[in-house]
Design a protein around this motif. Structure first.
Motif, PDB file in Angstrom:
ATOM      1  N   GLY B 277      54.401  48.160  33.566  1.00  0.00           N
ATOM      2  CA  GLY B 277      53.404  47.638  34.502  1.00  0.00           C
ATOM      3  C   GLY B 277      52.017  47.581  33.874  1.00  0.00           C
ATOM      4  N   GLN B 278      51.731  48.463  32.915  1.00  0.00           N
ATOM      5  CA  GLN B 278      50.431  48.405  32.247  1.00  0.00           C
ATOM      6  C   GLN B 278      50.412  47.215  31.286  1.00  0.00           C
ATOM      7  OE1 GLN B 278      50.190  52.950  31.325  1.00  0.00           O
ATOM      8  NE2 GLN B 278      48.077  52.259  31.319  1.00  0.00           N
ATOM      9  N   GLU B 279      49.185  46.763  30.954  1.00  0.00           N
ATOM     10  CA  GLU B 279      49.078  45.577  30.101  1.00  0.00           C
ATOM     11  C   GLU B 279      48.507  45.923  28.730  1.00  0.00           C
ATOM     12  OE1 GLU B 279      47.045  42.475  32.215  1.00  0.00           O
ATOM     13  OE2 GLU B 279      48.896  41.971  33.297  1.00  0.00           O
ATOM     14  N   VAL B 280      48.954  45.154  27.752  1.00  0.00           N
ATOM     15  CA  VAL B 280      48.429  45.321  26.393  1.00  0.00           C
ATOM     16  C   VAL B 280      48.163  43.943  25.805  1.00  0.00           C
ATOM     17  CG1 VAL B 280      49.675  47.477  25.919  1.00  0.00           C
ATOM     18  CG2 VAL B 280      50.762  45.305  25.366  1.00  0.00           C
ATOM     19  N   ASN B 281      47.320  43.894  24.785  1.00  0.00           N
ATOM     20  CA  ASN B 281      47.211  42.650  24.037  1.00  0.00           C
ATOM     21  C   ASN B 281      47.186  42.955  22.543  1.00  0.00           C
ATOM     22  OD1 ASN B 281      44.635  43.734  24.625  1.00  0.00           O
ATOM     23  ND2 ASN B 281      43.706  41.824  23.928  1.00  0.00           N
ATOM     24  N   PHE B 282      47.283  41.904  21.755  1.00  0.00           N
ATOM     25  CA  PHE B 282      47.398  42.072  20.305  1.00  0.00           C
ATOM     26  C   PHE B 282      46.165  41.513  19.597  1.00  0.00           C
ATOM     27  CE2 PHE B 282      51.797  41.854  21.802  1.00  0.00           C
ATOM     28  CZ  PHE B 282      52.394  42.907  21.129  1.00  0.00           C
ATOM     29  N   ALA B 283      45.801  42.122  18.489  1.00  0.00           N
ATOM     30  CA  ALA B 283      44.735  41.585  17.626  1.00  0.00           C
ATOM     31  C   ALA B 283      45.139  41.811  16.183  1.00  0.00           C
ATOM     32  CB  ALA B 283      43.427  42.283  17.927  1.00  0.00           C
ATOM     33  N   PHE B 284      44.993  40.772  15.378  1.00  0.00           N
ATOM     34  CA  PHE B 284      45.354  40.906  13.965  1.00  0.00           C
ATOM     35  C   PHE B 284      44.226  41.569  13.175  1.00  0.00           C
ATOM     36  CE2 PHE B 284      48.469  37.521  14.919  1.00  0.00           C
ATOM     37  CZ  PHE B 284      49.580  38.154  14.410  1.00  0.00           C
TER      38      PHE B 284
END
Lengths: 241, 300
Positions: B277-284
């Motif tokens: 349910g929690q959100e994450v995002n990606f960064a290079f």
């Protein structure tokens, strides 16, 4: 092109190097990569955490608490540039001979392969037994060996829906690969028979498994009585009939 | 002497730094999912950096100490009580013989590491005491009515130590997973790479020690299967449905799906404390050209 220049090395994270080999997937390549893994393990007895060969690649994982991954990258690059691939004598590797009871009772997908290929079940057994396979990698589950290549006529893709349980010892085909389930597991390979041999167990805390990348394997057919007779008994895979 | 397990919760396992030299047999690496919390727990007690802790996922976990010792608890806040007294996370505590430790699911985070002075005993397999239930190879220690051994320790004159506030993570804070381009990265389309870093992904309930399945706008891959290859920790695999899977310590050793990136080790630790349910995002980012420090939060 030599193997030395066919291997590209990339750091994939702060711990691991991916060695990709731009070379056709052959039994000889499997042998070379297996040898290279052994030599790397000997070369880095304390800092190499794992070396996983697979078809045309190796994943190396290092302890990078004292040196960065780029130190190891440069080191491995230099080592590979001068690695004596060509001089290496292709050791005549032992061939493991594995008994298989091929029957629809234990091979639920035999009929499907027969229908698909237009071959008889006897023909399928013969085609599966007449080749010497190479173990390209171990994975998926402890002791599960990916072997190739099976005859195109009996190479069927994986099941669309995997089975919840495939019995221990089941011998399967997935595309051009063949393999044996070392324990009962969920799985999607086409099952054509079953071996009575125990191919993965612990002796105390030590793994006993006859397979390693690069080794060679042949199957031979046994009947129901032999299957029952051999089950869970120690079996000399190297000196089978 | 030992710790008697009265309640083990959905999953409590002995974990340490993980196995070595076994992945070529198809045995997984295993090891503590959150190396940050695990390392601090051992550090607070002056333990060996690879001492075995109990990784408690969610709880409830109840256990009785059969000998005096020092313990440390780091990771998810689990409303820890020693007998009837509430005790703090991220610090060490003296424990009397006969004391009962109770942990219950708290508001945030998923896993708590219980360290004991000198570490827990366990079955050593490939240089590690880490347990992998899926492999069904060795008996598991942290089961109800079982005990796990440790060496008694006279804690009376020992100092209580705690983790500095700035190293204590907030598991409810937004999480950007810093990752390295790798494996098939360059074979993904520009649109796929753009899609990957320009959205948030939700953690699905299919999140465990093997990997975290995420959900978002699918990442396209047009090239079909790849030749199976060894999978590094944190690899972000894109299966045919386009939904990324971040592969963690109990991942299978080989995989035939394309991988767009590898999440760095420290952020894998943080991900393992996030709940479905929690959100994450990606960064290079680029791979840092330096050796790894166990006190990973220093980099944060």
């Amino acid at each position: 092109m030599t193997l030395n220049s066919a291997i590209e090395i990339h750091a994939v994270n702060e711990l691991s190097l991916h060695l990709k080999c731009h070379h056709p997937i052959t039994p000889e390549l499997a042998q070379h990569l297996a040898n290279l893994c052994k030599d790397l393990a000997a070369h880095y007895p304390h800092t190499l955490i794992d070396a996983v060969p697979s078809y045309n690649s190796i994943l190396l994982t290092f302890d990078t608490s004292k040196e960065s991954i780029f130190y190891f990258k440069q080191h491995v690059q230099e080592l590979i540039a001068h690695y004596p691939f060509l001089e290496q004598e292709q050791q005549q590797r032992r061939i493991l001979r594995i008994p298989v009871y091929y029957h629809t009772d234990v091979g639920p997908d035999l009929r499907k392969i027969a229908e698909h290929s237009g071959l008889s079940i006897e023909d399928i057994i013969q085609l599966h037994c007449e080749r010497t396979y190479t173990v390209y990698s171990l994975g998926f589950a402890p002791g599960f060996a990916y072997m190739g290549n099976v005859d195109e006529r009996i190479a069927l893709p994986r099941l669309a829906t995997p089975r919840e349980r495939v019995a221990k010892g089941s011998v399967g085909i997935a595309g051009k690969q063949t393999g044996i389930y070392p324990q009962s597991l969920p799985g999607g390979w086409n099952i054509i028979g079953q071996t009575p041999c125990d191919l993965f167990h612990l002796d105390g805390n030590v793994v006993v498994c006859p397979f390693s990348a690069g080794c060679r394997v042949r199957f031979f057919a046994i009947n129901r009585e032999e299957f029952v007779d051999f089950t869970d008994k120690p079996f000399d895979l190297e000196n089978a009939p | 002497m030992s710790l008697r397990i009265l309640k083990a919760g959905p999953q409590s396992l002995l974990q340490d730094k993980g196995r070595r030299t076994c992945q070529h047999l198809g045995l997984c690496q295993s090891g503590a999912l959150d190396t940050h919390a695990y390392s601090w727990a051992n550090y607070l007690l002056g333990n060996d950096a690879a001492a075995a802790c109990i990784e408690i996922t969610l709880g409830p976990f109840i256990a009785e100490f059969q000998a005096t010792t020092m313990i440390a608890l780091c990771g998810a806040d689990m409303l820890a009580h020693l007998n009837d007294k509430e005790i703090a996370m991220w610090q060490s505590h003296r424990v009397e013989k006969g004391a009962t430790l109770t942990l219950r699911p708290g508001k945030s985070g998923l896993r708590t590491y219980l360290a004991v002075k000198g570490g827990f005993e366990g079955t050593v397999f490939y240089h590690s005491r880490s347990e992998v239930p899926r492999e069904k190879l060795l008996p598991l220690h942290i089961q109800e009515k079982r005990t796990v051994s440790y060496t008694p320790f006279d804690a009376h004159s020992q100092r209580i130590t705690g983790v500095p506030e700035r190293y204590i993570p907030d598991y409810l804070s937004p999480l950007t997973l810093r990752c390295y381009p790798g494996y098939q990265y360059s074979e993904f389309s520009d649109a796929a790479r753009h899609q990957f870093v320009n959205q948030s992904f939700r953690i699905t309930p299919r999140a465990d020690r093997m990997g975290y399945r995420l959900q978002g706008d699918p990442i396209p891959w047009e090239k079909g299967g790849i030749v199976s290859e060894g999978i590094a920790l944190g690899s972000v695999q894109i299966p045919p449905d386009g939904q990324p899977i971040v592969l963690l310590n109990d991942r299978q050793t080989l995989g035939g799906y394309p991988k767009i990136a590898c999440v760095n080790e420290m952020d894998c630790s943080q991900l393992a404390q996030r709940r479905p349910g929690q959100e994450v995002n990606f960064a290079f980012i680029e791979i840092p050209d330096k050796k790894q420090s166990w006190m990973l939060a220093k980099n944060r």
